[in-house]
Design a protein around this motif. Structure first.
Motif, PDB file in Angstrom:
ATOM      1  N   ASN A   5      25.810   8.190  58.004  1.00  0.00           N
ATOM      2  CA  ASN A   5      26.985   7.404  57.624  1.00  0.00           C
ATOM      3  C   ASN A   5      28.216   8.182  58.070  1.00  0.00           C
ATOM      4  OD1 ASN A   5      28.739   5.476  56.360  1.00  0.00           O
ATOM      5  ND2 ASN A   5      27.181   5.114  54.785  1.00  0.00           N
ATOM      6  N   ILE A   6      29.400   7.639  57.811  1.00  0.00           N
ATOM      7  CA  ILE A   6      30.612   8.396  58.102  1.00  0.00           C
ATOM      8  C   ILE A   6      30.782   9.463  57.019  1.00  0.00           C
ATOM      9  CG2 ILE A   6      31.722   6.502  59.346  1.00  0.00           C
ATOM     10  CD1 ILE A   6      33.380   5.987  56.787  1.00  0.00           C
ATOM     11  N   PRO A   7      31.387  10.600  57.327  1.00  0.00           N
ATOM     12  CA  PRO A   7      31.495  11.688  56.344  1.00  0.00           C
ATOM     13  C   PRO A   7      32.181  11.285  55.044  1.00  0.00           C
ATOM     14  CG  PRO A   7      32.119  12.461  58.534  1.00  0.00           C
ATOM     15  CD  PRO A   7      31.963  10.979  58.632  1.00  0.00           C
ATOM     16  N   ASP A   8      33.182  10.391  55.128  1.00  0.00           N
ATOM     17  CA  ASP A   8      33.940  10.028  53.932  1.00  0.00           C
ATOM     18  C   ASP A   8      33.064   9.409  52.849  1.00  0.00           C
ATOM     19  OD1 ASP A   8      36.242  10.977  55.056  1.00  0.00           O
ATOM     20  OD2 ASP A   8      37.091   9.009  55.535  1.00  0.00           O
ATOM     21  N   MET A   9      32.031   8.669  53.234  1.00  0.00           N
ATOM     22  CA  MET A   9      31.181   8.031  52.227  1.00  0.00           C
ATOM     23  C   MET A   9      30.448   9.082  51.397  1.00  0.00           C
ATOM     24  SD  MET A   9      31.714   4.764  52.494  1.00  0.00           S
ATOM     25  CE  MET A   9      30.333   3.767  51.944  1.00  0.00           C
ATOM     26  N   PHE A  10      29.985  10.130  52.058  1.00  0.00           N
ATOM     27  CA  PHE A  10      29.323  11.208  51.324  1.00  0.00           C
ATOM     28  C   PHE A  10      30.343  11.996  50.499  1.00  0.00           C
ATOM     29  CE2 PHE A  10      26.631  10.888  55.301  1.00  0.00           C
ATOM     30  CZ  PHE A  10      25.638  10.136  54.698  1.00  0.00           C
ATOM     31  N   SER A  11      31.549  12.148  51.033  1.00  0.00           N
ATOM     32  CA  SER A  11      32.600  12.872  50.309  1.00  0.00           C
ATOM     33  C   SER A  11      32.994  12.140  49.025  1.00  0.00           C
ATOM     34  CB  SER A  11      33.841  13.039  51.199  1.00  0.00           C
ATOM     35  OG  SER A  11      33.553  13.827  52.328  1.00  0.00           O
ATOM     36  N   ILE A  12      33.024  10.809  49.080  1.00  0.00           N
ATOM     37  CA  ILE A  12      33.376  10.027  47.888  1.00  0.00           C
ATOM     38  C   ILE A  12      32.315  10.206  46.802  1.00  0.00           C
ATOM     39  CG2 ILE A  12      33.639   7.664  47.012  1.00  0.00           C
ATOM     40  CD1 ILE A  12      34.893   7.038  49.827  1.00  0.00           C
ATOM     41  N   LEU A  13      31.056  10.193  47.188  1.00  0.00           N
ATOM     42  CA  LEU A  13      29.981  10.432  46.213  1.00  0.00           C
ATOM     43  C   LEU A  13      30.124  11.821  45.597  1.00  0.00           C
ATOM     44  CD1 LEU A  13      27.160   8.793  48.295  1.00  0.00           C
ATOM     45  CD2 LEU A  13      27.713   8.112  45.966  1.00  0.00           C
ATOM     46  N   SER A  14      30.428  12.798  46.422  1.00  0.00           N
ATOM     47  CA  SER A  14      30.608  14.165  45.920  1.00  0.00           C
ATOM     48  C   SER A  14      31.820  14.259  44.999  1.00  0.00           C
ATOM     49  CB  SER A  14      30.765  15.146  47.088  1.00  0.00           C
ATOM     50  OG  SER A  14      29.586  15.182  47.874  1.00  0.00           O
ATOM     51  N   ALA A  15      32.888  13.525  45.328  1.00  0.00           N
ATOM     52  CA  ALA A  15      34.086  13.547  44.488  1.00  0.00           C
ATOM     53  C   ALA A  15      33.804  13.005  43.091  1.00  0.00           C
ATOM     54  CB  ALA A  15      35.200  12.730  45.144  1.00  0.00           C
ATOM     55  N   HIS A  16      32.813  12.140  42.986  1.00  0.00           N
ATOM     56  CA  HIS A  16      32.393  11.626  41.679  1.00  0.00           C
ATOM     57  C   HIS A  16      31.308  12.506  41.055  1.00  0.00           C
ATOM     58  CE1 HIS A  16      34.540   7.732  41.443  1.00  0.00           C
ATOM     59  NE2 HIS A  16      34.573   7.842  42.755  1.00  0.00           N
ATOM     60  N   ARG A  17      31.114  13.674  41.642  1.00  0.00           N
ATOM     61  CA  ARG A  17      30.163  14.685  41.155  1.00  0.00           C
ATOM     62  C   ARG A  17      28.730  14.153  41.100  1.00  0.00           C
ATOM     63  NH1 ARG A  17      32.908  17.087  35.850  1.00  0.00           N
ATOM     64  NH2 ARG A  17      33.383  14.880  35.500  1.00  0.00           N
ATOM     65  N   LEU A  18      28.391  13.387  42.142  1.00  0.00           N
ATOM     66  CA  LEU A  18      27.043  12.853  42.282  1.00  0.00           C
ATOM     67  C   LEU A  18      26.319  13.579  43.408  1.00  0.00           C
ATOM     68  CD1 LEU A  18      27.972   9.072  41.975  1.00  0.00           C
ATOM     69  CD2 LEU A  18      27.127  10.582  40.172  1.00  0.00           C
ATOM     70  N   VAL A  19      25.010  13.621  43.339  1.00  0.00           N
ATOM     71  CA  VAL A  19      24.191  14.316  44.323  1.00  0.00           C
ATOM     72  C   VAL A  19      23.608  13.301  45.295  1.00  0.00           C
ATOM     73  CG1 VAL A  19      22.160  15.773  44.681  1.00  0.00           C
ATOM     74  CG2 VAL A  19      23.615  16.124  42.661  1.00  0.00           C
ATOM     75  N   CYS A  20      23.882  13.503  46.591  1.00  0.00           N
ATOM     76  CA  CYS A  20      23.331  12.629  47.628  1.00  0.00           C
ATOM     77  C   CYS A  20      21.913  13.088  47.988  1.00  0.00           C
ATOM     78  CB  CYS A  20      24.198  12.664  48.884  1.00  0.00           C
ATOM     79  SG  CYS A  20      25.864  12.025  48.666  1.00  0.00           S
ATOM     80  N   VAL A  21      20.955  12.186  47.881  1.00  0.00           N
ATOM     81  CA  VAL A  21      19.579  12.472  48.290  1.00  0.00           C
ATOM     82  C   VAL A  21      19.298  11.643  49.539  1.00  0.00           C
ATOM     83  CG1 VAL A  21      17.144  12.417  47.643  1.00  0.00           C
ATOM     84  CG2 VAL A  21      18.896  12.927  45.914  1.00  0.00           C
ATOM     85  N   PRO A  22      19.168  12.277  50.719  1.00  0.00           N
ATOM     86  CA  PRO A  22      19.110  11.521  51.977  1.00  0.00           C
ATOM     87  C   PRO A  22      17.787  10.807  52.222  1.00  0.00           C
ATOM     88  CG  PRO A  22      18.963  13.882  52.404  1.00  0.00           C
ATOM     89  CD  PRO A  22      19.214  13.737  50.942  1.00  0.00           C
ATOM     90  N   LEU A  23      17.910   9.634  52.858  1.00  0.00           N
ATOM     91  CA  LEU A  23      16.771   8.822  53.264  1.00  0.00           C
ATOM     92  C   LEU A  23      16.794   8.693  54.780  1.00  0.00           C
ATOM     93  CD1 LEU A  23      17.386   5.978  50.669  1.00  0.00           C
ATOM     94  CD2 LEU A  23      15.670   7.787  50.456  1.00  0.00           C
TER      95      LEU A  23
END
Length: 375
Positions: free
Chosen positions: A71-89
């Motif tokens: 995805n674009i980096p900003d989408m992962f950054s937004i999840l991180s800003a909400h203190r959520l952990v991205c688990v990649p598929l």
């Protein structure tokens, strides 16, 4: 030089947007022309929509969200800003799908949602994923930023479907996004949150319209060739030069830039373009892409087993991308590895699958039959 792509908007539509901005800046109001659609919310960007949705969901910090790993980096950054952990598929390069099997292996008590991204203009079949999500009481978000085709409305089991009409997207209105909800309670919460945001200054949207006029002019074949030649003479990376024109939210603090509502002129132009979108535009794009791909080796084709691929970008796989790009540019075709700002993330819980899509091997082509002589 044949450009890698052009903005999907006419000069007439851009001038219409400029008129709308002028009217708004002079104090005229035309809210009656902005049609409301059931289960739909217009916002500034898909980034904004994701941010608002996560605010509404209010997951506990440390919760996991299963995400398409590209995805674009900003989408992962937004999840991180909400203190959520991205688990990649991981994504299969032939179908552009993510498998329900890998999701099943990754679900645990901390898992709260799945963010599915439809890549390159393809729409993937997610029914098995929806069934699995409902079984485990997970929220499902569909990121259709690259996949607007005027027909697909999202899976009925998805909670939120997000479409982008940003600068380089299909049917662009330069900024703007449309969210469709199958979850009325969530829509109500997101709408209330958006109503608290300030409205983006109309003059800022007007600047984007003039910027788009410039991009339209420089992506004419002769002017694009001149820009490429000047970039080479100045020793500048051509991809970096183009990125300066097309980046949607430049700079580091993405959260501060996305927390606005679109101005009225943006809403008017976006609403009109969505309502009047011609489906023939998609079929013509498909035909042109398939004419380019038809005679290529199967090993080079990306997403060829996806029967809902609309080729927002035309990506192929190469064992030597740099050499292929050099050869294509020498013959007047602006191929690149940076047609978008996509990145691929990794995680400690990642489950790989056979024939995984590898961004490092991709080359994005300008569509056209003449390119076959080189490939």
């Amino acid at each position: 030089m044949v450009p890698r792509g052009k903005l999907d908007i006419s000069f007439a539509a851009l001038f219409k947007g400029i008129v709308y901005c002028g009217a708004e800046l002079l104090g005229a109001t035309h809210s009656k022309e902005i049609k409301t659609v059931p289960n739909t919310l217009y916002c500034l960007s898909v980034r904004t929509g994701l941010d608002l949705t996560l605010q509404a969901l209010n997951f506990e910090p440390g919760s996991e969200v299963l995400v398409t790993n590209i995805n674009i980096p900003d989408m992962f950054s937004i999840l991180s800003a909400h203190r959520l952990v991205c688990v990649p598929l991981s994504v299969n390069k032939h179908t552009l799908e993510i498998s329900a099997q890998q999701i099943k292996k990754l679900i645990n008590p901390s898992t709260k949602a799945i963010l599915i991204t439809h890549l390159f203009g393809a729409v993937i079949n997610i029914q098995d994923i929806i069934n699995l999500a409902k079984e485990h009481h997970l929220m499902v978000l569909e990121d259709c930023a690259q996949a607007f085709n005027g027909v697909y409305k999202g899976n009925p089991g998805t909670d939120v479907v997000m479409y982008s009409f940003g600068l380089i997207k299909t049917n662009t209105s330069l900024t703007g996004a449309m969210l469709r909800f199958n979850n009325p309670e969530l829509q109500h919460k997101v709408t209330l949150l958006q109503n608290q945001l300030p409205i983006q200054y109309t003059g800022q949207y007007l600047k984007k319209l003039f910027k788009a006029l410039i991009i339209k002019m420089i992506t004419q074949k002769w002017s694009f060739t001149l820009l490429y030649w000047l970039s080479q003479k100045a020793g500048k990376n051509f991809d970096d030069v183009l990125a300066g024109f097309t980046k949607g939210f430049p700079g580091a603090d993405v959260m501060a830039k996305i927390r606005y509502r679109p101005c009225q002129a943006n809403l008017r132009l976006m609403g009109q373009r969505i309502a009047a979108f011609p489906l023939t535009r998609i079929s013509k794009r498909q035909e042109l892409a398939l004419s380019t791909l038809r005679h290529l080796p199967e090993a080079m084709k990306i997403g060829q087993l996806n029967d809902q691929h609309t080729y927002w970008v035309l990506a192929i796989e190469s064992t030597d991308p740099g050499q292929l790009i050099k050869a294509l540019r020498a013959r007047g075709y602006d191929a690149t590895q940076k047609a978008s700002s996509l990145v691929k993330i990794k995680g400690t819980k990642e489950v790989s699958q056979p024939d995984e899509l590898d961004l490092d091997k991709l080359v994005y082509l300008p569509a056209g039959s003449g390119i076959l002589q080189i490939l």
